[in-house]
Design a protein around this motif. Structure first.
Motif, PDB file in Angstrom:
ATOM      1  N   HIS A   1      -8.785  -6.411   3.196  1.00 13.54           N
ATOM      2  CA  HIS A   1      -7.422  -6.519   3.711  1.00 13.54           C
ATOM      3  C   HIS A   1      -7.229  -7.934   4.249  1.00 13.54           C
ATOM      4  O   HIS A   1      -7.978  -8.399   5.120  1.00 13.54           O
ATOM      5  CB  HIS A   1      -7.226  -5.471   4.817  1.00 13.54           C
ATOM      6  CG  HIS A   1      -5.846  -5.392   5.340  1.00 13.54           C
ATOM      7  ND1 HIS A   1      -5.507  -5.853   6.585  1.00 13.54           N
ATOM      8  CD2 HIS A   1      -4.707  -4.907   4.781  1.00 13.54           C
ATOM      9  CE1 HIS A   1      -4.221  -5.656   6.789  1.00 13.54           C
ATOM     10  NE2 HIS A   1      -3.715  -5.078   5.713  1.00 13.54           N
TER      11      HIS A   1
ATOM     12  N   GLU B   1      -4.928  -9.521   6.138  1.00 10.91           N
ATOM     13  CA  GLU B   1      -4.565  -9.757   7.534  1.00 10.91           C
ATOM     14  C   GLU B   1      -5.714  -9.488   8.505  1.00 10.91           C
ATOM     15  O   GLU B   1      -5.921 -10.227   9.457  1.00 10.91           O
ATOM     16  CB  GLU B   1      -3.343  -8.921   7.945  1.00 10.91           C
ATOM     17  CG  GLU B   1      -2.048  -9.406   7.337  1.00 10.91           C
ATOM     18  CD  GLU B   1      -1.813  -8.862   5.939  1.00 10.91           C
ATOM     19  OE1 GLU B   1      -2.449  -7.854   5.554  1.00 10.91           O
ATOM     20  OE2 GLU B   1      -1.004  -9.456   5.208  1.00 10.91           O
ATOM     21  N   SER B   2      -6.474  -8.420   8.269  1.00 17.68           N
ATOM     22  CA  SER B   2      -7.523  -8.028   9.224  1.00 17.68           C
ATOM     23  C   SER B   2      -8.921  -8.494   8.828  1.00 17.68           C
ATOM     24  O   SER B   2      -9.817  -8.526   9.666  1.00 17.68           O
ATOM     25  CB  SER B   2      -7.533  -6.505   9.379  1.00 17.68           C
ATOM     26  OG  SER B   2      -7.981  -5.901   8.177  1.00 17.68           O
TER      27      SER B   2
ATOM     28  N   VAL C   1     -11.557  -2.453   2.843  1.00 17.10           N
ATOM     29  CA  VAL C   1     -10.775  -1.223   2.846  1.00 17.10           C
ATOM     30  C   VAL C   1     -10.952  -0.371   1.592  1.00 17.10           C
ATOM     31  O   VAL C   1     -10.490   0.764   1.552  1.00 17.10           O
ATOM     32  CB  VAL C   1      -9.273  -1.518   3.068  1.00 17.10           C
ATOM     33  CG1 VAL C   1      -9.044  -2.156   4.443  1.00 17.10           C
ATOM     34  CG2 VAL C   1      -8.712  -2.404   1.959  1.00 17.10           C
TER      35      VAL C   1
ATOM     36  N   HIS D   1      -5.284   3.044   4.262  1.00 15.26           N
ATOM     37  CA  HIS D   1      -4.912   2.116   3.191  1.00 15.26           C
ATOM     38  C   HIS D   1      -4.714   2.824   1.851  1.00 15.26           C
ATOM     39  O   HIS D   1      -4.521   2.163   0.836  1.00 15.26           O
ATOM     40  CB  HIS D   1      -5.973   1.014   3.067  1.00 15.26           C
ATOM     41  CG  HIS D   1      -6.030   0.139   4.279  1.00 15.26           C
ATOM     42  ND1 HIS D   1      -5.236  -0.973   4.428  1.00 15.26           N
ATOM     43  CD2 HIS D   1      -6.765   0.237   5.413  1.00 15.26           C
ATOM     44  CE1 HIS D   1      -5.489  -1.534   5.596  1.00 15.26           C
ATOM     45  NE2 HIS D   1      -6.406  -0.822   6.213  1.00 15.26           N
TER      46      HIS D   1
ATOM     47  N   LYS E   1      -1.652   2.758  -1.663  1.00 15.64           N
ATOM     48  CA  LYS E   1      -1.103   1.402  -1.687  1.00 15.64           C
ATOM     49  C   LYS E   1      -1.586   0.644  -2.917  1.00 15.64           C
ATOM     50  O   LYS E   1      -1.417  -0.570  -2.992  1.00 15.64           O
ATOM     51  CB  LYS E   1      -1.507   0.649  -0.421  1.00 15.64           C
ATOM     52  CG  LYS E   1      -0.933   1.257   0.848  1.00 15.64           C
ATOM     53  CD  LYS E   1      -1.366   0.501   2.072  1.00 15.64           C
ATOM     54  CE  LYS E   1      -0.791   1.162   3.329  1.00 15.64           C
ATOM     55  NZ  LYS E   1      -1.219   0.467   4.546  1.00 15.64           N
TER      56      LYS E   1
ATOM     57  N   ILE F   1      -4.776   0.328  -3.977  1.00 15.03           N
ATOM     58  CA  ILE F   1      -6.128  -0.224  -3.868  1.00 15.03           C
ATOM     59  C   ILE F   1      -7.085   0.486  -4.818  1.00 15.03           C
ATOM     60  O   ILE F   1      -7.849  -0.168  -5.539  1.00 15.03           O
ATOM     61  CB  ILE F   1      -6.625  -0.166  -2.415  1.00 15.03           C
ATOM     62  CG1 ILE F   1      -5.769  -1.107  -1.553  1.00 15.03           C
ATOM     63  CG2 ILE F   1      -8.109  -0.529  -2.321  1.00 15.03           C
ATOM     64  CD1 ILE F   1      -5.992  -0.966  -0.071  1.00 15.03           C
TER      65      ILE F   1
END
Length: 128
Positions: A41, A43-44, A48, A72, A75, A77
């Motif tokens: 991910h 941003e973090s 994930v 998550h 989405k 992934i």
């Protein structure tokens, strides 16, 4: 493409509902896959999602360890990981036999990527 770090792998398995593995098992096996992918991910910086492939390198390819953290999921992934792994397999062995064991939560994902039930012609088995 490579597998996630051992701590991330253990966390992904636990939080996504896959069976638990010991640290020793993971340390011994995580780099033994034919191919692996994981998603971080942006941003973090958190890992994930992941997936791996075990194979003889010629004809048989088995997808394992497909996992996405619950927060998550839905989405894209899992789709991205599956697409990447299948692309690698196809580039290496266009007529490969690709299999996986499908737990109920993943069935829709796998069906979108062309996987079908093999029963009654064959059924998955494992040694208890």
């Amino acid at each position: 493409m490579k597998p996630p770090a051992v701590d991330d792998y253990l966390r992904l398995r636990e939080e996504s509902g896959l069976s638990a593995r010991t640290r020793a098992e993971v340390e011994n096996g995580i780099d033994g896959a034919w191919a692996a992918a994981h998603v971080i991910h942006v941003e973090s910086g958190e890992t994930v999602g992941m997936g791996r492939v075990i194979s003889d390198g010629g004809w048989y390819f088995h997808i394992i360890d497909m996992a996405v953290l619950p927060g998550h999921q839905r989405k894209g992934i899992g789709d991205a990981v599956m697409t990447a792994l299948l692309r690698l397999i196809h580039e290496h062995a266009p007529t490969a036999s690709v299999s996986l064991l499908a737990d109920p939560p993943g069935r829709r994902l796998y069906e979108r990527h062309g996987f079908v039930d093999t029963a009654p012609a064959s059924v998955g088995m494992r040694r208890a």
